[in-house]
Design a protein around this motif. Structure first.
Motif, PDB file in Angstrom:
ATOM      1  N   GLU A  96      46.041  30.535  31.066  1.00  0.00           N
ATOM      2  CA  GLU A  96      45.782  30.899  29.531  1.00  0.00           C
ATOM      3  C   GLU A  96      46.996  31.570  29.095  1.00  0.00           C
ATOM      4  OE1 GLU A  96      41.576  31.702  29.326  1.00  0.00           O
ATOM      5  OE2 GLU A  96      41.943  33.500  27.866  1.00  0.00           O
TER       6      GLU A  96
ATOM      7  N   ALA B 149      49.217  33.746  31.806  1.00  0.00           N
ATOM      8  CA  ALA B 149      48.249  34.293  32.971  1.00  0.00           C
ATOM      9  C   ALA B 149      47.371  33.102  33.203  1.00  0.00           C
ATOM     10  CB  ALA B 149      47.431  35.339  32.334  1.00  0.00           C
ATOM     11  N   ALA B 150      46.590  33.326  34.358  1.00  0.00           N
ATOM     12  CA  ALA B 150      45.604  32.259  34.685  1.00  0.00           C
ATOM     13  C   ALA B 150      44.168  32.896  35.362  1.00  0.00           C
ATOM     14  CB  ALA B 150      46.138  31.526  35.948  1.00  0.00           C
ATOM     15  N   ARG B 151      43.222  32.284  35.055  1.00  0.00           N
ATOM     16  CA  ARG B 151      41.942  32.615  35.590  1.00  0.00           C
ATOM     17  C   ARG B 151      41.983  31.693  36.982  1.00  0.00           C
ATOM     18  NH1 ARG B 151      38.160  34.613  31.540  1.00  0.00           N
ATOM     19  NH2 ARG B 151      39.199  34.076  29.675  1.00  0.00           N
ATOM     20  N   CYS B 152      41.915  32.482  38.165  1.00  0.00           N
ATOM     21  CA  CYS B 152      41.653  31.644  39.289  1.00  0.00           C
ATOM     22  C   CYS B 152      40.528  32.062  40.167  1.00  0.00           C
ATOM     23  CB  CYS B 152      43.091  32.071  40.247  1.00  0.00           C
ATOM     24  SG  CYS B 152      43.264  31.200  41.547  1.00  0.00           S
ATOM     25  N   PHE B 153      39.771  31.101  40.556  1.00  0.00           N
ATOM     26  CA  PHE B 153      38.639  31.136  41.407  1.00  0.00           C
ATOM     27  C   PHE B 153      39.026  30.408  42.811  1.00  0.00           C
ATOM     28  CE2 PHE B 153      37.632  31.149  36.979  1.00  0.00           C
ATOM     29  CZ  PHE B 153      36.496  32.011  36.623  1.00  0.00           C
TER      30      PHE B 153
ATOM     31  N   PHE C  33      28.667  28.143  39.146  1.00  0.00           N
ATOM     32  CA  PHE C  33      28.808  28.855  37.738  1.00  0.00           C
ATOM     33  C   PHE C  33      29.987  28.150  36.880  1.00  0.00           C
ATOM     34  CE2 PHE C  33      31.582  32.004  35.285  1.00  0.00           C
ATOM     35  CZ  PHE C  33      30.472  32.381  34.440  1.00  0.00           C
TER      36      PHE C  33
ATOM     37  N   TYR D 170      29.824  26.550  33.273  1.00  0.00           N
ATOM     38  CA  TYR D 170      30.759  27.629  31.990  1.00  0.00           C
ATOM     39  C   TYR D 170      31.930  27.022  31.641  1.00  0.00           C
ATOM     40  CZ  TYR D 170      32.606  31.979  30.253  1.00  0.00           C
ATOM     41  OH  TYR D 170      33.429  32.947  29.377  1.00  0.00           O
TER      42      TYR D 170
ATOM     43  N   PHE E 291      38.645  38.332  39.415  1.00  0.00           N
ATOM     44  CA  PHE E 291      37.969  37.759  38.239  1.00  0.00           C
ATOM     45  C   PHE E 291      38.509  38.710  37.065  1.00  0.00           C
ATOM     46  CE2 PHE E 291      35.084  37.167  41.844  1.00  0.00           C
ATOM     47  CZ  PHE E 291      34.872  35.839  41.513  1.00  0.00           C
ATOM     48  N   ILE E 292      38.876  38.026  36.074  1.00  0.00           N
ATOM     49  CA  ILE E 292      39.358  38.643  34.835  1.00  0.00           C
ATOM     50  C   ILE E 292      38.697  37.980  33.816  1.00  0.00           C
ATOM     51  CG2 ILE E 292      41.442  40.003  35.643  1.00  0.00           C
ATOM     52  CD1 ILE E 292      43.030  37.794  34.446  1.00  0.00           C
ATOM     53  N   ASP E 293      38.517  38.692  32.734  1.00  0.00           N
ATOM     54  CA  ASP E 293      37.866  38.147  31.402  1.00  0.00           C
ATOM     55  C   ASP E 293      38.496  38.848  30.146  1.00  0.00           C
ATOM     56  OD1 ASP E 293      36.699  36.302  29.679  1.00  0.00           O
ATOM     57  OD2 ASP E 293      34.727  37.094  30.381  1.00  0.00           O
ATOM     58  N   HIS E 294      38.698  38.524  29.037  1.00  0.00           N
ATOM     59  CA  HIS E 294      39.226  39.042  27.887  1.00  0.00           C
ATOM     60  C   HIS E 294      37.930  39.274  27.030  1.00  0.00           C
ATOM     61  CE1 HIS E 294      38.617  34.945  26.477  1.00  0.00           C
ATOM     62  NE2 HIS E 294      38.440  35.358  25.046  1.00  0.00           N
ATOM     63  N   ARG E 295      36.863  39.225  27.314  1.00  0.00           N
ATOM     64  CA  ARG E 295      35.772  39.457  26.575  1.00  0.00           C
ATOM     65  C   ARG E 295      34.970  40.535  27.148  1.00  0.00           C
ATOM     66  NH1 ARG E 295      33.364  36.478  23.414  1.00  0.00           N
ATOM     67  NH2 ARG E 295      31.276  37.247  23.632  1.00  0.00           N
TER      68      ARG E 295
ATOM     69  N   GLN F 175      29.959  36.297  30.305  1.00  0.00           N
ATOM     70  CA  GLN F 175      29.167  35.495  31.336  1.00  0.00           C
ATOM     71  C   GLN F 175      29.708  35.495  32.737  1.00  0.00           C
ATOM     72  OE1 GLN F 175      27.659  31.518  30.278  1.00  0.00           O
ATOM     73  NE2 GLN F 175      28.427  31.830  28.083  1.00  0.00           N
ATOM     74  N   ILE F 176      30.804  35.909  32.749  1.00  0.00           N
ATOM     75  CA  ILE F 176      31.367  36.090  34.136  1.00  0.00           C
ATOM     76  C   ILE F 176      30.993  37.442  34.836  1.00  0.00           C
ATOM     77  CG2 ILE F 176      33.530  36.285  35.649  1.00  0.00           C
ATOM     78  CD1 ILE F 176      35.054  34.463  33.513  1.00  0.00           C
TER      79      ILE F 176
ATOM     80  N   LEU G  54      44.040  37.346  27.926  1.00  0.00           N
ATOM     81  CA  LEU G  54      43.769  37.162  29.562  1.00  0.00           C
ATOM     82  C   LEU G  54      44.785  38.001  30.121  1.00  0.00           C
ATOM     83  CD1 LEU G  54      41.637  36.037  31.654  1.00  0.00           C
ATOM     84  CD2 LEU G  54      43.422  34.397  31.982  1.00  0.00           C
TER      85      LEU G  54
END
Lengths: 256, 256
Positions: free
Chosen positions: A36, A39-43, A57, A61, B43-47, B53-54, B82
Motif C-alpha cells: 500500500e 508500506a505493506a500489510r504482511c500476514f 480471515f 476480507y 498487524f497494522i491498519d489505517h482504519r 475488521q482486522i 498505512l
C-alpha cells in the motif's frame, strides 16, 4: 500479483491456500504481503494455510493492492516456526521490500556483512539478505525517494539470482512496491488478464469467477505462480533460469 | 505487555481499541505486534481501531506472546495512511525491532545516514530510525545471536530518548523480543500482575476478568499504557523523563 490498479486477490488466494495442506503438501506455514504505497500489510502464520484462522480471515476480507506476494511453505531448511515463514520483509532506501522463495539451496552460506541478517533459519532468508546487501552495495545508501529505477534494480537482481540458483532451486518473487521481479530457476508460470475479461475456474477447488463483472476496461492484472492456478486459461511458462520484471500488470522486460 | 510466559492480550486489547475512536480520539489507524521468538506478527491498519475488521479479528483470535506492542494513532504529522501506522518494525542484529510512540516532536529532523530510513512521513518513524542507527553505530554490525545485552541496549536507548524528548512529547515503547524498553517523556503507567491474581475491570467498557482463572501461580505480566486500562487496580505512574526496562513481566532497572 502485479496490477495497474489496486485489485483484490480473493479468487487466486482461495485456490492457492488449498495447496497449503489440502491439494498439495506445502503445509508448514504461509504468508501474504499487500503493498500500500511504500508500506505493506504482511500476514504470516506457521499453521497450514488450509487450516489457519488468519488465512480464513484474509479469504473473507478483500484487500486491494497493486503488488501482492504470497507463499505456502514446505519446510526443507528451518523448523516450522513463525520466523521461518515467507514472505520476508526489510526496509531499504525508505521502501519496504518483500520476498518469497520456492525451492531449496544446498550449502548456501553467503557472506553477509551485517546490514541485512536473517531473523530465522532458512536458506531463503539468507538469499533475500544477499539480494538486498548487493543492491545496497551497488547503489549505495540513498535518501528516501531516490531509489534506483526498477530497470536498474532488475539488472542486479537478475545477476545475483542466477548466482544463487547455482546452489539449488531458486524460484523467487521480490518487490519494493514499484515493480515485481521474478526469477525462475526451474518453474514459474504467469498470466496477464486484461480487457476483454473472461471467466476462469480454479484448479484446486470448484470455484469460477467472471472477471468481466469485477473489472473495468482499463484494468490489467498479472498473476505469477509456481504452477497455474486456473484450468481454463492459458498460462505462460517462464524459461528456466530467466528473469522477468512486472509493472502495471504486465512483464516489461526480459533482461535478455 | 511484557510477560514471563506467553500470554494473550485479549482483555487489554478490548479496552484499548475502544480508545481508537469511541472513548478517545485516537482514530487515525492502529497496529499491534506480537513477538514469537526473534520474529513478530505485526498487524497494522489505517482504519479506526474501534471500527476495523482486522482489530475485530484480533479481539477474537488469541495470540500468546511474551512481548506485545500496540498503538492507536491520532495523526499529528503524516496523513492517515498505512505507511504512517505504528508499530514500526525493522531488523537489526538478526532480531526484529518493534517501536510505537505517543506524542509529537516539533522540528525533529535527525541526520539519518541511510541504514534505517522512514518508509512513511511521521516524526515517530524518524525517531525509531535514529534509535536503531545509534544502536548500530554504538555496538557495530554483529552476527546473529550476538546482540548486546538488554542492559547495554537500554543505556543507549535511555540516552537518545532523552535527547529526542527535547523536541516534544516522546512516550515510547521499543522491543527486540528479549526486553521491552519504555521511555516516559510526560505520561506512562504500568502494572505488574502476579500471584495471587485478582479480578480487574476495564475503564473503557464494562468488562471484567478474573485473572486467577486464566493464569498459573508462576505467571507474571506487566502492562504499560499511556493511561491505566483498568479502574480497580493500582497502576504505577512513570516519573516524567524516566526510562524503564521490562523483562519477564517486571521492571528490572531504572537506569538511574
Amino acid at each position: 500479483m502485479n496490477c495497474n490498479t489496486p485489485t483484490d486477490i480473493q479468487f487466486s488466494f482461495e485456490g492457492f491456500t488449498k495447496r497449503g495442506g489440502l491439494t498439495d503438501e506445502h503445509a508448514d506455514g504461509w504468508g501474504i504481503a499487500f503493498f500500500e504505497g511504500p508500506a505493506a500489510r504482511c500476514f504470516i502464520d506457521h499453521r497450514p494455510a488450509s487450516d489457519s484462522q488468519i488465512a480464513e480471515f484474509i479469504r473473507q476480507y478483500p484487500i486491494r493492492s497493486c503488488n501482492v506476494i504470497s507463499h505456502i511453505r514446505k519446510a526443507t531448511i528451518g523448523e516450522v516456526k513463525l520466523q521461518n515463514c515467507h514472505p520476508f520483509t526489510r526496509e531499504l532506501w525508505g521502501q519496504t521490500w518483500v520476498f518469497a522463495h520456492n525451492g531449496d539451496l544446498k550449502n548456501f552460506t553467503p557472506s553477509l556483512t551485517g546490514d541485512f541478517l536473517p531473523i530465522g533459519d532458512t536458506d531463503s532468508e539468507q538469499a533475500f539478505c544477499l539480494l538486498l546487501q548487493t543492491l545496497k552495495q551497488t547503489f549505495g545508501t540513498r535518501p528516501k525517494g531516490q531509489a534506483p529505477k526498477p530497470q536498474e534494480i532488475g539488472q542486479i537482481l537478475k545477476k545475483i539470482s542466477g548466482e544463487i540458483a547455482a546452489y539449488g532451486t531458486f524460484n523467487m518473487l521480490i518487490s519494493n512496491g514499484e515493480a515485481l521481479f521474478a526469477y525462475c530457476s526451474t518453474k514459474l508460470e504467469y498470466i496477464v488478464r486484461q480487457h476483454p475479461f473472461k471467466t476462469a475456474h480454479l484448479v484446486d477447488c470448484d470455484l469460477q469467477v467472471d472477471f468481466g463483472q469485477v473489472t473495468t476496461q482499463n484494468d490489467r492484472v498479472a498473476v505469477i505462480a509456481t504452477t497455474a492456478l486456473t484450468d481454463d486459461e492459458v498460462w505462460t511458462a517462464f524459461q528456466p533460469q530467466s528473469f522477468l520484471m512486472f509493472q502495471d500488470g504486465q512483464p516489461v522486460s526480459e533482461f535478455a
